[in-house]
Scaffold this motif. Structure first.
Motif, PDB file in Angstrom:
ATOM      1  N   ARG A 433       6.085   3.391  -8.549  1.00  4.85           N
ATOM      2  CA  ARG A 433       6.331   4.817  -8.806  1.00  4.85           C
ATOM      3  C   ARG A 433       5.186   5.704  -8.311  1.00  4.85           C
ATOM      4  NH1 ARG A 433       7.675   5.334 -14.839  1.00  4.85           N
ATOM      5  NH2 ARG A 433       8.194   7.444 -14.129  1.00  4.85           N
ATOM      6  N   ILE A 434       4.165   5.080  -7.694  1.00  8.04           N
ATOM      7  CA  ILE A 434       3.013   5.863  -7.223  1.00  8.04           C
ATOM      8  C   ILE A 434       3.198   6.195  -5.743  1.00  8.04           C
ATOM      9  CG2 ILE A 434       0.489   5.959  -7.072  1.00  8.04           C
ATOM     10  CD1 ILE A 434       0.995   5.215  -9.839  1.00  8.04           C
ATOM     11  N   ALA A 435       3.010   7.462  -5.405  1.00 16.58           N
ATOM     12  CA  ALA A 435       3.187   7.895  -4.012  1.00 16.58           C
ATOM     13  C   ALA A 435       1.882   7.702  -3.250  1.00 16.58           C
ATOM     14  CB  ALA A 435       3.619   9.352  -3.984  1.00 16.58           C
ATOM     15  N   ALA A 436       1.659   6.485  -2.791  1.00 15.95           N
ATOM     16  CA  ALA A 436       0.460   6.187  -1.993  1.00 15.95           C
ATOM     17  C   ALA A 436       0.817   5.126  -0.960  1.00 15.95           C
ATOM     18  CB  ALA A 436      -0.666   5.677  -2.895  1.00 15.95           C
ATOM     19  N   GLY A 437       0.118   5.146   0.170  1.00 15.62           N
ATOM     20  CA  GLY A 437       0.419   4.203   1.249  1.00 15.62           C
ATOM     21  C   GLY A 437       0.153   2.762   0.855  1.00 15.62           C
ATOM     22  N   SER A 438      -0.858   2.525   0.017  1.00 20.59           N
ATOM     23  CA  SER A 438      -1.159   1.175  -0.483  1.00 20.59           C
ATOM     24  C   SER A 438      -1.288   1.247  -1.989  1.00 20.59           C
ATOM     25  CB  SER A 438      -2.492   0.643   0.063  1.00 20.59           C
ATOM     26  OG  SER A 438      -2.528   0.690   1.458  1.00 20.59           O
ATOM     27  N   VAL A 439      -0.625   0.337  -2.696  1.00 21.15           N
ATOM     28  CA  VAL A 439      -0.793   0.246  -4.155  1.00 21.15           C
ATOM     29  C   VAL A 439      -1.157  -1.205  -4.466  1.00 21.15           C
ATOM     30  CG1 VAL A 439       0.220   0.615  -6.421  1.00 21.15           C
ATOM     31  CG2 VAL A 439       0.915   2.072  -4.512  1.00 21.15           C
ATOM     32  N   PHE A 440      -2.299  -1.397  -5.102  1.00 20.01           N
ATOM     33  CA  PHE A 440      -2.795  -2.740  -5.394  1.00 20.01           C
ATOM     34  C   PHE A 440      -2.670  -3.023  -6.890  1.00 20.01           C
ATOM     35  CE2 PHE A 440      -5.687  -0.747  -2.177  1.00 20.01           C
ATOM     36  CZ  PHE A 440      -5.208  -1.420  -1.068  1.00 20.01           C
ATOM     37  N   VAL A 441      -2.494  -4.293  -7.216  1.00 16.81           N
ATOM     38  CA  VAL A 441      -2.522  -4.705  -8.624  1.00 16.81           C
ATOM     39  C   VAL A 441      -3.780  -5.548  -8.831  1.00 16.81           C
ATOM     40  CG1 VAL A 441      -1.398  -6.132 -10.388  1.00 16.81           C
ATOM     41  CG2 VAL A 441      -0.043  -4.554  -8.999  1.00 16.81           C
ATOM     42  N   ASN A 442      -4.607  -5.139  -9.794  1.00 16.47           N
ATOM     43  CA  ASN A 442      -5.826  -5.852 -10.187  1.00 16.47           C
ATOM     44  C   ASN A 442      -6.863  -6.005  -9.079  1.00 16.47           C
ATOM     45  OD1 ASN A 442      -4.881  -6.044 -12.783  1.00 16.47           O
ATOM     46  ND2 ASN A 442      -3.968  -8.063 -12.468  1.00 16.47           N
ATOM     47  N   SER A 443      -6.824  -5.133  -8.085  1.00 23.44           N
ATOM     48  CA  SER A 443      -7.933  -5.009  -7.132  1.00 23.44           C
ATOM     49  C   SER A 443      -7.788  -3.639  -6.489  1.00 23.44           C
ATOM     50  CB  SER A 443      -7.919  -6.123  -6.081  1.00 23.44           C
ATOM     51  OG  SER A 443      -7.060  -5.800  -5.015  1.00 23.44           O
ATOM     52  N   HIS A 444      -8.861  -3.178  -5.840  1.00 20.45           N
ATOM     53  CA  HIS A 444      -8.775  -1.853  -5.211  1.00 20.45           C
ATOM     54  C   HIS A 444     -10.090  -1.630  -4.473  1.00 20.45           C
ATOM     55  CE1 HIS A 444      -7.455   2.647  -5.708  1.00 20.45           C
ATOM     56  NE2 HIS A 444      -8.181   2.502  -4.623  1.00 20.45           N
ATOM     57  N   ARG A 445     -10.237  -2.260  -3.322  1.00 20.15           N
ATOM     58  CA  ARG A 445     -11.522  -2.141  -2.638  1.00 20.15           C
ATOM     59  C   ARG A 445     -11.382  -2.528  -1.180  1.00 20.15           C
ATOM     60  NH1 ARG A 445     -14.747  -7.665  -2.818  1.00 20.15           N
ATOM     61  NH2 ARG A 445     -14.382  -8.293  -4.948  1.00 20.15           N
ATOM     62  N   VAL A 446     -12.468  -2.341  -0.432  1.00 17.88           N
ATOM     63  CA  VAL A 446     -12.495  -2.785   0.955  1.00 17.88           C
ATOM     64  C   VAL A 446     -12.115  -4.261   0.929  1.00 17.88           C
ATOM     65  CG1 VAL A 446     -13.987  -3.139   2.965  1.00 17.88           C
ATOM     66  CG2 VAL A 446     -14.357  -1.153   1.480  1.00 17.88           C
ATOM     67  N   GLY A 447     -11.109  -4.646   1.656  1.00 13.32           N
ATOM     68  CA  GLY A 447     -10.658  -6.039   1.640  1.00 13.32           C
ATOM     69  C   GLY A 447      -9.355  -6.212   0.860  1.00 13.32           C
ATOM     70  N   SER A 448      -9.004  -5.248  -0.008  1.00 12.31           N
ATOM     71  CA  SER A 448      -7.734  -5.374  -0.743  1.00 12.31           C
ATOM     72  C   SER A 448      -6.556  -5.294   0.230  1.00 12.31           C
ATOM     73  CB  SER A 448      -7.591  -4.264  -1.778  1.00 12.31           C
ATOM     74  OG  SER A 448      -8.521  -4.430  -2.806  1.00 12.31           O
ATOM     75  N   SER A 449      -6.747  -4.516   1.292  1.00  7.27           N
ATOM     76  CA  SER A 449      -5.712  -4.423   2.322  1.00  7.27           C
ATOM     77  C   SER A 449      -6.174  -5.241   3.523  1.00  7.27           C
ATOM     78  CB  SER A 449      -5.525  -2.960   2.713  1.00  7.27           C
ATOM     79  OG  SER A 449      -4.544  -2.844   3.712  1.00  7.27           O
ATOM     80  N   ASP A 450      -5.269  -5.986   4.142  1.00  8.54           N
ATOM     81  CA  ASP A 450      -5.654  -6.713   5.353  1.00  8.54           C
ATOM     82  C   ASP A 450      -4.571  -6.533   6.414  1.00  8.54           C
ATOM     83  OD1 ASP A 450      -3.575  -8.485   4.863  1.00  8.54           O
ATOM     84  OD2 ASP A 450      -4.862 -10.006   3.969  1.00  8.54           O
ATOM     85  N   MET A 451      -4.709  -7.272   7.506  1.00  9.13           N
ATOM     86  CA  MET A 451      -3.848  -7.039   8.677  1.00  9.13           C
ATOM     87  C   MET A 451      -2.371  -7.342   8.422  1.00  9.13           C
ATOM     88  SD  MET A 451      -5.563  -5.815  11.079  1.00  9.13           S
ATOM     89  CE  MET A 451      -7.194  -5.214  10.713  1.00  9.13           C
ATOM     90  N   THR A 452      -2.074  -8.038   7.300  1.00  9.06           N
ATOM     91  CA  THR A 452      -0.668  -8.344   7.012  1.00  9.06           C
ATOM     92  C   THR A 452       0.024  -7.163   6.329  1.00  9.06           C
ATOM     93  OG1 THR A 452      -1.188  -9.238   4.836  1.00  9.06           O
ATOM     94  CG2 THR A 452      -1.232 -10.789   6.678  1.00  9.06           C
ATOM     95  N   MET A 453      -0.763  -6.126   5.989  1.00  7.30           N
ATOM     96  CA  MET A 453      -0.204  -4.988   5.247  1.00  7.30           C
ATOM     97  C   MET A 453      -0.400  -3.718   6.067  1.00  7.30           C
ATOM     98  SD  MET A 453      -2.307  -5.972   1.814  1.00  7.30           S
ATOM     99  CE  MET A 453      -1.982  -4.472   0.915  1.00  7.30           C
TER     100      MET A 453
END
Ligand code: NDP
Length: 496
Positions: A433-453
């Protein structure tokens, strides 16, 4: 106490092995503002025109190689970038301010990203062939042409490489405009990269955003702009690019919310992880947590444990391994965060200044600031509604998840967000329900997103998506090549 630098560095124009004399401006060490770390070239429209011409020449040969051929060259270039990494990391800390391990991470991303895109470069040439009763259509990617990459000062090398590597893999020569506040390690790195590739494929135009940057984005020879920076500058880039209908991708600011649910277990891992997600790079990361919403059942415990963890932070020169965080990068940023904290206090909020200064730090001659945690803050306070980009965070209680979702979405930004809970299914439901390009569960930092996302922002946080083939498509033209002579499906008058 860190020693003075052994040499003064210069960020010069890099293009096709030629020399471009310019005026220069100094780069100051934010931990010791009396120390000039180096100088950068003040390139203007005349040099921009020459460099764009070099890139246009290079576009012909670079763009006509196969993806596999470009991939092989990018692998060799990645090897070259492993050299002198420690020296460049120290240089980056001196000009940027952040702690040394972060500078190593920033620079280490260069070869890693190049290798990743070198590996997938052959896929650039993959064509989709559609055959039906009317004939055949081939859908293929083509390079766009000279591509401008404009970079901010917080993670200059990584953020540059994140867009430069796919642009090169897709067959585009690049022209990079570093930030005036951290141009040295990046230009040094790109000069090494340029030497490892054919002339004119990688170019660097140091200078001011309003001059070199503005001249680049409005140049008719530039076919793509990949911009990372603040939302205001992004607007100026769009206006400049509009003159020639140049394609633009934007990675802009964020005001990332994190929602901590009652079901979260506030153990050491969670508290440290959230601390890291707020204060990394002294809070100057686009998708650091900028607002914390904590459900009432765990609010007091969270604030108590979080304050204790933040109190462990040691602020000092990033070159000293005893520092947890360094200074802010520049005076404008220091003044902006200082003013924001002043207005937060005026709004009646409680600002707890925590942590300590590293012994021997020349506090008054650097852009140092202790970390703080803010409670009792009104929802319309600037610290909640604006991107602070500094070492402070508001912690806001909520009763109902509905309220948390409403407050999280009450922003013009939409870069990233996170939900924290021991019940990941519930957290994912909230995250949807959050309007953001990336939404993480139990992490939120450099490295939370990688090339598969896919990575990028909704609303005023950006345009377009990065990572993997999404990044390749962002800087490729799609062409439909069709042999379908049977047009009877769209009949006109027999006489026409
Ligand atoms: P700025 O927007 O001030 O600068 C970014 C780059 O744009 C610099 O190289 C700057 O040049 C250049 N620039 C400024 N004005 C223009 C213009 N009119 N035309 C062309 N180029 C221009 O951002 P900061 O460097 O201060 O970085 C902080 C901002 O970047 C924050 O808002 C942050 O959230 C955002 N950011 C977003 C990221 C993302 O991935 N979404 C990642 C990192 C940061 P110069 O500095 O030399 O004047």
């Amino acid at each position: 106490m860190p020693s003075a630098p052994e040499k003064t560095w210069t960020a010069q124009v890099v293009s096709a092995g030629r020399t471009y004399p310019t005026d220069t401006a100094p780069v100051v060490n934010p931990a010791r503002t009396g120390e000039i770390v180096g100088t950068y070239a003040l390139a203007g429209p005349r040099i921009v025109a020459e460099v764009v011409r070099n890139a246009q020449d290079a576009a012909v040969t670079w763009g006509s190689l196969t993806g596999a051929q470009r991939g092989r060259l990018l692998h060799t270039a990645a090897d070259a970038l492993e050299r002198d990494l420690a020296t460049r990391a120290e240089l980056l800390t001196r000009e940027q301010g952040k702690v040394l391990w972060e500078s190593r991470l920033d620079l280490g991303g260069g070869p890693r990203l190049l290798r990743y895109y070198a590996d997938i470069a052959p896929a650039v040439d993959e064509e989709t062939v559609v055959r039906d009763e009317r004939g055949t259509t081939v859908i293929r990617r083509l390079p766009m042409g000279p591509t401008v990459v404009i970079v901010p000062w917080n993670y200059p090398v990584y953020l540059c490489m994140m867009v430069l590597a796919p642009a090169l893999a897709a067959g585009n020569p690049v022209i990079v405009k570093p930030s005036e506040f951290a141009p040295l390690a990046l230009t040094e790195t790109l000069a090494m990269l340029a030497s490892a590739l054919p002339d004119g494929v990688v170019n660097v135009v140091p200078g001011l955003g309003g001059e070199a940057g503005a001249a680049l984005v409005s140049h008719p020879g530039v076919r793509k702009v990949l911009f990372t920076g603040g939302t205001e500058s992004g607007r100026a880039v769009l206006r400049g690019a509009a003159q020639n209908i140049t394609s633009v991708s934007l990675e802009l600011g964020g005001n990332d919310p994190a929602i901590v649910l009652d079901s979260a277990v506030l153990d050491d891992r969670l508290i440290r992880e959230i601390r890291r997600s707020v204060y990394t790079c002294t809070g100057q990361v686009c998708f650091n947590i900028k607002r914390l919403y904590v459900q009432r059942g765990v609010y007091d415990e969270f604030v108590d444990k979080f304050r204790q963890a933040v109190d462990e932070i040691v602020v000092g020169d990033g070159l000293d391994p005893a520092s947890t965080t360094g200074p802010l990068n520049n005076k404008k940023q220091f003044d902006s965060v200082t003013a924001l904290l002043d207005s937060t206090r005026k709004d009646g909020a409680q600002v707890d200044v925590l942590g300590r200064a590293l012994d021997g730090t020349d506090w008054d001659n650097g852009y140092f600031m202790l970390p703080s945690v803010v409670t009792g803050i009104p929802h319309d306070s600037d610290l909640v509604s604006r991107e602070q980009f500094g070492p402070t965070v508001p912690v806001v209680p909520f009763d109902d998840v509905e309220d948390a979702v409403r407050m999280a979405n009450d922003t013009e930004f939409g870069l990233a967000a996170s939900v924290w809970s021991e019940d990941p299914e519930h957290a994912l439901t909230v995250g949807r329900r959050i309007a953001a390009g990336s939404v993480f569960v139990n992490s939120h930092r450099v490295g939370s997103s990688d090339m598969t996302m896919p990575f990028g922002g909704m609303k005023q946080s950006g345009l377009g998506r990065n990572h993997g083939m999404w990044a390749i498509d962002e800087c490729s033209e799609l062409q439909a090549l069709s042999h379908r002579p049977d047009t009877s499906a769209f009949p006109g008058p027999a006489t026409w």
